[in-house]
Design a protein around this motif. Structure first.
Motif, PDB file in Angstrom:
ATOM      1  N   GLY A 187      -6.041  -8.199   2.900  1.00 23.48           N
ATOM      2  CA  GLY A 187      -6.499  -6.870   2.530  1.00 23.48           C
ATOM      3  C   GLY A 187      -5.818  -6.143   1.226  1.00 23.48           C
ATOM      4  N   ARG A 188      -5.539  -7.052   0.354  1.00 20.31           N
ATOM      5  CA  ARG A 188      -5.033  -6.678  -0.854  1.00 20.31           C
ATOM      6  C   ARG A 188      -6.013  -6.105  -1.847  1.00 20.31           C
ATOM      7  N   PRO A 189      -5.780  -5.087  -2.719  1.00 22.63           N
ATOM      8  CA  PRO A 189      -6.688  -4.523  -3.439  1.00 22.63           C
ATOM      9  C   PRO A 189      -6.782  -5.372  -4.836  1.00 22.63           C
TER      10      PRO A 189
ATOM     11  N   ASP B  84      -8.100  -5.106  -8.821  1.00 19.68           N
ATOM     12  CA  ASP B  84      -8.354  -4.033  -9.774  1.00 19.68           C
ATOM     13  C   ASP B  84      -8.645  -4.876 -10.939  1.00 19.68           C
TER      14      ASP B  84
ATOM     15  N   ALA C 279      -9.417  -6.971   4.788  1.00 15.09           N
ATOM     16  CA  ALA C 279     -10.277  -5.596   4.248  1.00 15.09           C
ATOM     17  C   ALA C 279     -10.948  -5.799   2.834  1.00 15.09           C
TER      18      ALA C 279
ATOM     19  N   SER D  81     -11.109  -4.603  -0.671  1.00 21.10           N
ATOM     20  CA  SER D  81     -10.765  -3.348  -1.894  1.00 21.10           C
ATOM     21  C   SER D  81     -10.815  -3.723  -3.193  1.00 21.10           C
TER      22      SER D  81
ATOM     23  N   ALA E  77     -11.602  -2.747  -7.321  1.00 18.89           N
ATOM     24  CA  ALA E  77     -12.014  -1.513  -8.268  1.00 18.89           C
ATOM     25  C   ALA E  77     -12.384  -2.040  -9.514  1.00 18.89           C
TER      26      ALA E  77
ATOM     27  N   THR F 277     -12.708  -2.919   6.916  1.00 13.67           N
ATOM     28  CA  THR F 277     -12.998  -1.542   6.081  1.00 13.67           C
ATOM     29  C   THR F 277     -13.437  -2.066   4.768  1.00 13.67           C
TER      30      THR F 277
ATOM     31  N   HIS G 262     -13.531  -0.535   0.514  1.00 12.32           N
ATOM     32  CA  HIS G 262     -13.064   0.484  -0.409  1.00 12.32           C
ATOM     33  C   HIS G 262     -13.709  -0.016  -1.733  1.00 12.32           C
TER      34      HIS G 262
ATOM     35  N   ALA H 288     -13.803   1.176  -5.560  1.00 10.95           N
ATOM     36  CA  ALA H 288     -13.555   2.331  -6.706  1.00 10.95           C
ATOM     37  C   ALA H 288     -13.889   2.030  -7.939  1.00 10.95           C
TER      38      ALA H 288
ATOM     39  N   ARG I 237     -15.528   3.320   1.878  1.00 14.40           N
ATOM     40  CA  ARG I 237     -15.350   4.266   0.748  1.00 14.40           C
ATOM     41  C   ARG I 237     -15.842   3.674  -0.341  1.00 14.40           C
TER      42      ARG I 237
END
Length: 497
Positions: free
Chosen positions: A21-23, A25, A70, A72, A74, A92, A94, A96, A115
């Motif tokens: 679940g690490r983002p 970017d 997850a 995530s 961006a 989930t 996300h 961004a 999200r």
């Protein structure tokens, strides 16, 4: 079947980060370069295929002991269609500041929180989806497509703060039958080019559109027929170009348009058959197409000068309390303002007058109630045939349609004075000399004016001169007229009380 060796470096970064679940970017840190509207210019180092994300969300590489998987991501450009229609998603999502070149579909899916914040996307289809959590699209731009939520169920909030929905067509939001257990937030510069269609929606937490700007001049800016909500806030600079249709909506607490700008092209406010605990109808500008409140039922109705100056349909509107943002509720001036409000509606309907008079009685202002009912009769008079209209003018002048019976007494006093003076200046002829009471100008005048009973004067004396004779006939006619008006007025007053 995707192979790890076939993945690009940014795709591998997303693949490796997903189990924990690490983002990830991929943004450069420069605002101009990271603007998703320029996402087509991003190179391979920031590009991820949609099929990679689909594979991860459908269970690929999801196992890592002691961690919750997850997605995530961006600052990525996502190519291809992100198609998760009918899927059962347990992770989930996300995204961004991402650029999605094609549509996103979770149609018919069961999923967790989604999200997509600050993104740029063509179309989002979440019809019949069940989202156990929040659908967060704050700051996201949908350009060319629409946000479709027909018959979707969201257990949390729908967040569209700062979002832009630009459909390029009729509907920017298609959400008939939507169920939201939380609230719908469209604040902080939310803008829609195209209408928001939400018939039958159930918005348990309310619809909050403070400062939102809606543009659909050729149709409905909002269509929420028969929707239900705890609260609806179209306030703090909310503006709508096009019709705001809330027909048949049920709002358990407050429906407010305080400070709203509704004066754009195609502007119309339809609240017919709406039910609300409180209707705060105090916009900054009223819609040029008028306001429809027919059949609405509210506990508290608050309005302002802008609304009272508009064309308002009031037939069947009921309220328990009536408040004005800019005026006192009592006194002739306030009553005249309210009567003008009713008169501004097309045609004649007695119910708005009766409702207003009933409210004045409820708060103990019986004189104001009688003023309203008198104006009702004057308005009705304009719809009658010429003869009935003439009698209405007479009835109004003599007894104020029964709401001013003292006027008839004033006329009787005036005619008694005129008769006494005229008859006192002339000498009548006795019908039988030496018989009957002596002549009294006042008693003779009263004998002519009062049709029933008498003082024995009318039958004992007659006139040879034309002037007193003409006056006597006129007094007899006036007596019958005034007596009829007084009886009708007393009867009306007794019935009303």
């Amino acid at each position: 079947m995707l192979q790890y060796d076939d993945l690009t470096p940014p795709e591998r970064a997303v693949w490796d980060a997903f189990p924990a679940g690490r983002p990830v970017d991929l943004r450069s840190g420069t605002a101009e370069e990271d603007d998703p509207a320029r996402g087509r210019e991003w190179g391979a180092e920031r590009t991820v295929r949609a099929e990679v994300l689909v594979a991860l969300l459908l269970g690929a590489n999801a196992t890592q002991r002691g961690a919750v998987a997850a997605l995530s991501l961006a600052g990525a450009r996502i190519t291809g269609r992100l198609d998760l229609a009918g899927a059962d998603l347990v992770h989930t999502v996300h995204l961004a500041s991402c650029r999605l070149d094609d549509a996103v579909s979770v149609r018919g899916s069961a999923t967790r929180t989604i999200r997509m914040t600050g993104c740029h996307v063509y179309d989002v289809d979440a019809q019949m989806a069940r989202i156990e959590g929040r659908l967060d699209l704050r700051g996201t731009t949908l350009r060319g497509g629409r946000l479709a939520l027909t018959n979707a169920h969201v257990s949390g909030e729908l967040v569209l703060d700062g979002a832009t929905l630009d459909s390029g067509g009729t509907w920017a939001l298609f959400a008939g039958g939507l169920v939201i257990e939380g609230a719908v937030f469209c604040r902080d510069g939310f803008r829609a080019r195209g209408g928001l269609r939400m018939p039958g929606a159930q918005l348990s937490g309310g619809l909050i559109m403070s400062g939102a700007r809606l543009e659909n001049p050729a149709g409905e800016a909002i269509l929420a027929e028969h929707a239900t909500a705890t609260v609806v806030e179209l306030t703090d600079g909310f503006s709508a170009t096009g019709a705001v249709c809330l027909r048949g909506m049920r709002v358990t607490n407050r429906l407010t348009l305080n400070g709203a700008a509704l004066g754009g092209p195609g502007g119309l406010l339809d609240c017919s058959r709406t039910q609300a605990g409180e209707l705060d109808l105090t916009p900054r500008t009223a819609p040029p197409g008028g306001i429809d409140l027919r059949g609405a039922r509210v506990e508290v109705l608050r309005d302002n000068a802008a609304v009272r100056a508009a064309a308002v349909r009031l037939e069947g509107l009921t309220y328990t309390s009536l408040e004005a943002e800019d005026a006192s509720p009592r006194g002739p001036v306030a009553v005249a303002r309210r009567v003008a409000w009713i008169r501004g509606a097309p045609g004649y309907s007695p119910q708005p007058y009766e409702q207003l008079a009933g409210w004045y009685r409820l708060i103990g202002h019986d004189d104001d109630a009688r003023l309203v009912l008198l104006e009702k009769q004057r308005h009705r008079r304009g719809t009658l045939r010429p003869l009935a209209r003439l009698w209405g003018h007479v009835f109004d002048a003599t007894a104020g349609y029964g709401y001013r019976p003292w006027r008839a007494g004033g006329w009787l006093l005036l005619l008694s004075l005129v008769g006494t003076l005229v008859f006192g200046a002339h000498t009548p002829t006795a019908d039988k000399k030496g018989e009957g009471p002596p002549f009294s100008p006042l008693a003779y005048t009263l004998d002519l004016l009062i049709p029933i009973g008498g003082f024995g004067q009318r039958g004992a004396w007659h006139w040879q001169d034309d002037a007193p004779m003409a006056l006597s006939y006129a007094l007899i006619a006036a007596g019958w007229l005034l007596t009829t008006a007084v009886v009708a007025g007393i009867t009306r007053s007794l019935n009303k009380n």
